[in-house]
Design an enzyme around this catalytic site. Structure first.
Site, mmCIF file in Angstrom:
data_model
loop_
_atom_site.group_PDB
_atom_site.id
_atom_site.type_symbol
_atom_site.label_atom_id
_atom_site.label_comp_id
_atom_site.label_asym_id
_atom_site.label_seq_id
_atom_site.Cartn_x
_atom_site.Cartn_y
_atom_site.Cartn_z
ATOM 1 C CD GLU A 201 -9.038 4.638 -0.834
ATOM 2 O OE1 GLU A 201 -9.267 5.057 0.083
ATOM 3 O OE2 GLU A 201 -8.279 5.641 -0.850
ATOM 4 C CG ASP B 96 -4.708 5.410 1.325
ATOM 5 O OD1 ASP B 96 -5.380 5.499 1.546
ATOM 6 O OD2 ASP B 96 -4.639 6.987 1.467
ATOM 7 C CG ASP C 257 -2.374 0.889 0.900
ATOM 8 O OD1 ASP C 257 -2.397 1.807 0.544
ATOM 9 O OD2 ASP C 257 -3.055 0.133 1.832
ATOM 10 C CG HIS D 230 -9.292 -0.810 5.339
ATOM 11 N ND1 HIS D 230 -8.991 -0.649 4.200
ATOM 12 C CD2 HIS D 230 -8.459 0.305 5.366
ATOM 13 C CE1 HIS D 230 -8.246 0.578 3.545
ATOM 14 N NE2 HIS D 230 -7.721 1.167 4.515
ATOM 15 C CG ASP D 231 -11.702 2.769 4.828
ATOM 16 O OD1 ASP D 231 -10.722 2.993 5.467
ATOM 17 O OD2 ASP D 231 -10.507 3.563 3.676
HETATM 18 C C1 GLC Z 1 -7.649 6.001 2.755
HETATM 19 C C2 GLC Z 1 -7.602 4.365 3.875
HETATM 20 C C3 GLC Z 1 -7.771 4.890 4.571
HETATM 21 C C4 GLC Z 1 -7.165 6.118 5.285
HETATM 22 C C5 GLC Z 1 -7.091 7.193 5.019
HETATM 23 C C6 GLC Z 1 -6.360 7.991 4.627
HETATM 24 O O1 GLC Z 1 -8.651 6.105 2.116
HETATM 25 O O2 GLC Z 1 -7.815 3.314 2.727
HETATM 26 O O3 GLC Z 1 -8.012 3.866 5.784
HETATM 27 O O4 GLC Z 1 -8.065 6.450 6.639
HETATM 28 O O5 GLC Z 1 -7.043 6.457 3.159
HETATM 29 O O6 GLC Z 1 -4.853 7.976 5.010
#
Ligand code: GLC
Ligand code: MG
Length: 546
Positions: A264, A201, A99, A325-326
């Site tokens: 993402e 991310d 990641d 995970h979100d």
């Molecule tokens: C992404 C991650 C999340 C995190 C955010 C800030 O959305 O998936 O878990 O809190 O980025 O880094």
């Protein structure tokens, strides 16, 4: 066999390392724990694991606040252990995706510590610093996704720095070529070690408006929505020029063999597919989150599949995500029975699927009491249902103490029914959701049409969703899903085939003709007989409720 990039036929499995398996009894999952569970993952039948961040971090945002991109956080283990894990993955035929967090660092990253130390720091311009606005307050109206202003005052210099997320996650300044070069170096570091790819991310946030214009108010904002929805993120996200920055990262990945970049990106489909890049020089897979938020209705899902399929750029490859995970767990969203149908959907759509760890057990959201909240998002913006602790509950491995996850109380509460819903127990039940996942993954390996074939919609009526996957060279599989709890009749004219799998009856096999019934909550996969030469167009299907 045609020469196809590995990730097109692959199934990705997201491991949330804190919650996967704890080997050293500190209540937090770690690399050695994951290493022990590789046989489980291999046996499940996935092809690649994506690890949420394992780098050095103060862990305020559970690893998405990185203070060293090239070190493993001691909580998870050592660099030695990481290399051993990578090796072990490769030996067993699994790829490993890490990641990358390019949008921001931790405020404890040496780059930021230096940047903040003085206006003259060589790192000053690595972050987004601005003078206060005319009223002495924040420079403009940009809000943090995690609540409040996106600007944090640094008392010492009197300037503000910008943070899309927490104030301890300052955004990097991607207008500075040194920042881009530094992140490229990070990619080189891990690619050279043999890492197979990166999930990147918050990729649609990395570039912001050069003029720092105020975001316009969002006329559709309603109380109860995340507070940053008050403004449209016109000047803080999805910048036109972000694609050049991504293309540079892609060139770095392409300097190595067979590496994968995933982005993402939470955007509507038309904006999302731009991240493939003009001429496909963007990420290989911009994560498609459409299934995470849609209503669980046949017509809705058929429409979103069609819209997505229709706007994919020439030569690009689709992908589907059912959990991460979100976002809330699929089983809590649609219930136990439909979680099985959802599994069949995810693993039979055209494109690379991503499974979130625990969804193969049908894990529901864990119950989190107010005093157990740890997610900084929920702590900052309480009560809106944004909290992410419940989806980060540890994997239940067996029915011994702490579900076999750890010797100590886990960092985050276990799910309520872990004593019966755990890997060891579900492994023994032939009809469990875990064994359903295994069968589905096995079928994807056996049927070329499922892994790489084309997609043909057949019908979406009532609660029935029917489509065909077809491979020019070989097989065709018809998938008929009942998204409801009443039986559905399906008529697929001229079809004959063999039942491959039913979500409600593991033993069900045998021939099937062009009229068949789907039981409540049943998903069926049918190998269409080659003799029938079924063309998508010839399958005029009439679906009716019984
Ligand atoms: C992404 C991650 C999340 C995190 C955010 C800030 O959305 O998936 O878990 O809190 O980025 O880094
Ligand atoms: Mg541990």
């Amino acid at each position: 066999m045609e020469n196809v990039a590995w990730w097109k036929g692959a199934v990705i499995y997201q491991v949330y390392p804190r919650s996967f398996c704890d080997s050293d009894g500190d209540g937090v999952g770690d690399l050695a724990g994951l290493r022990e569970k590789l046989p489980y993952l291999k046996n499940l039948g996935i092809d690649a694991i994506w690890l949420s961040p394992i780098f050095r971090s103060p862990m305020v945002d559970f690893g998405y606040d990185i203070s060293d991109y090239r070190e493993i956080d001691p909580l998870f283990g050592t660099m030695e252990q990481f290399k051993e894990l990578l090796d072990a993955c490769h030996r067993s035929g699994l790829r490993m995706i890490l990641d990358l967090v390019p949008n921001h660092t931790s405020s404890e990253h040496p780059w930021f510590v230096d940047s903040r130390s003085s206006l003259q720091s060589v790192y000053r311009d690595w972050y987004i610093w601005r003078e206060p606005g005319p009223d002495g307050g924040p420079p403009n109206n940009w809000l943090s996704v995690f609540g409040g202003s996106g600007w944090e005052l640094d008392e010492a210099s009197g300037q503000y720095y910008y943070h899309t997320f927490l104030s301890c996650q300052p955004d990097l300044n991607w207008r500075n070529p040194d920042v881009s070069a530094a992140i490229q170096d990070v990619l080189h570091f891990w690619f050279a070690m043999g890492v197979d790819g990166f999930r990147m991310d918050a990729l649609w946030y990395i570039l912001k408006d050069e003029q720092f214009r105020d975001n316009p108010p969002n006329p559709e904002y309603k109380a109860g929505q995340p507070p940053d929805y008050q403004f449209m993120p016109l000047y803080t996200a999805d910048h036109e020029e972000v694609h050049d920055l991504i293309a540079a990262m892609r060139r770095t990945a392409d300097a190595y063999q067979d590496r994968l970049l995933i982005g993402e990106i939470y955007l509507p489909p038309v904006r999302l597919v731009r991240y493939y890049g003009l001429d496909l020089e963007g990420v290989h897979l911009p994560f498609n989150f459409a299934l995470l938020e849609c209503a669980w209705h046949a017509r809705t899902i058929a429409t979103l599949i069609e819209e997505y399929e229709n706007i994919l750029p020439e030569g690009s490859w689709p992908n589907w995500v059912l959990g991460n995970h979100d976002r809330p767990r699929i089983a809590s969203k649609v219930g136990d029975d439909q979680a099985r149908v959802a599994a069949m959907l995810l693993l039979t759509l055209r494109g690379t699927p991503t499974i979130y760890n625990g969804d193969e057990l049908g894990m529901p959201l864990a119950e989190i009491r107010p005093d157990q909240v740890q997610d900084p998002l929920e702590l900052n913006v309480p009560g809106l249902g944004l909290g992410r602790d419940a989806v980060r509950s540890p994997m239940p491995w067996d029915s011994t103490a702490q579900a076999g996850f750890s010797e100590r109380e886990p960092w985050c509460p276990l799910i309520g029914d872990w004593q019966i819903r755990n890997v060891a127990a579900l492994d023994q039940e032939p009809g469990s959701i875990l064994n359903l996942y295994r069968r589905l993954l096995n079928l994807r390996r056996r049927y070329h049409s499922l892994a790489l074939g084309s997609y043909h919609p057949v019908a979406a009526r009532g609660d029935a969703l029917v489509y065909i996957r077809k491979s020019a060279q070989s097989d065709s599989v018809l998938i008929a899903l009942n998204l409801g709890s009443e039986a559905q009749k399906v008529i697929a004219e001229g079809m004959s085939g063999e039942i491959l799998l039913s979500t409600v009856d593991a033993e069900m096999h045998g021939p099937v003709a062009d009229k068949f019934e789907l039981r409540p909550n049943e998903g069926l996969m049918i190998a269409v007989s080659t003799g029938a030469k079924l063309k998508a167009a010839s399958v005029s299907s009439q679906l009716s409720k019984t």
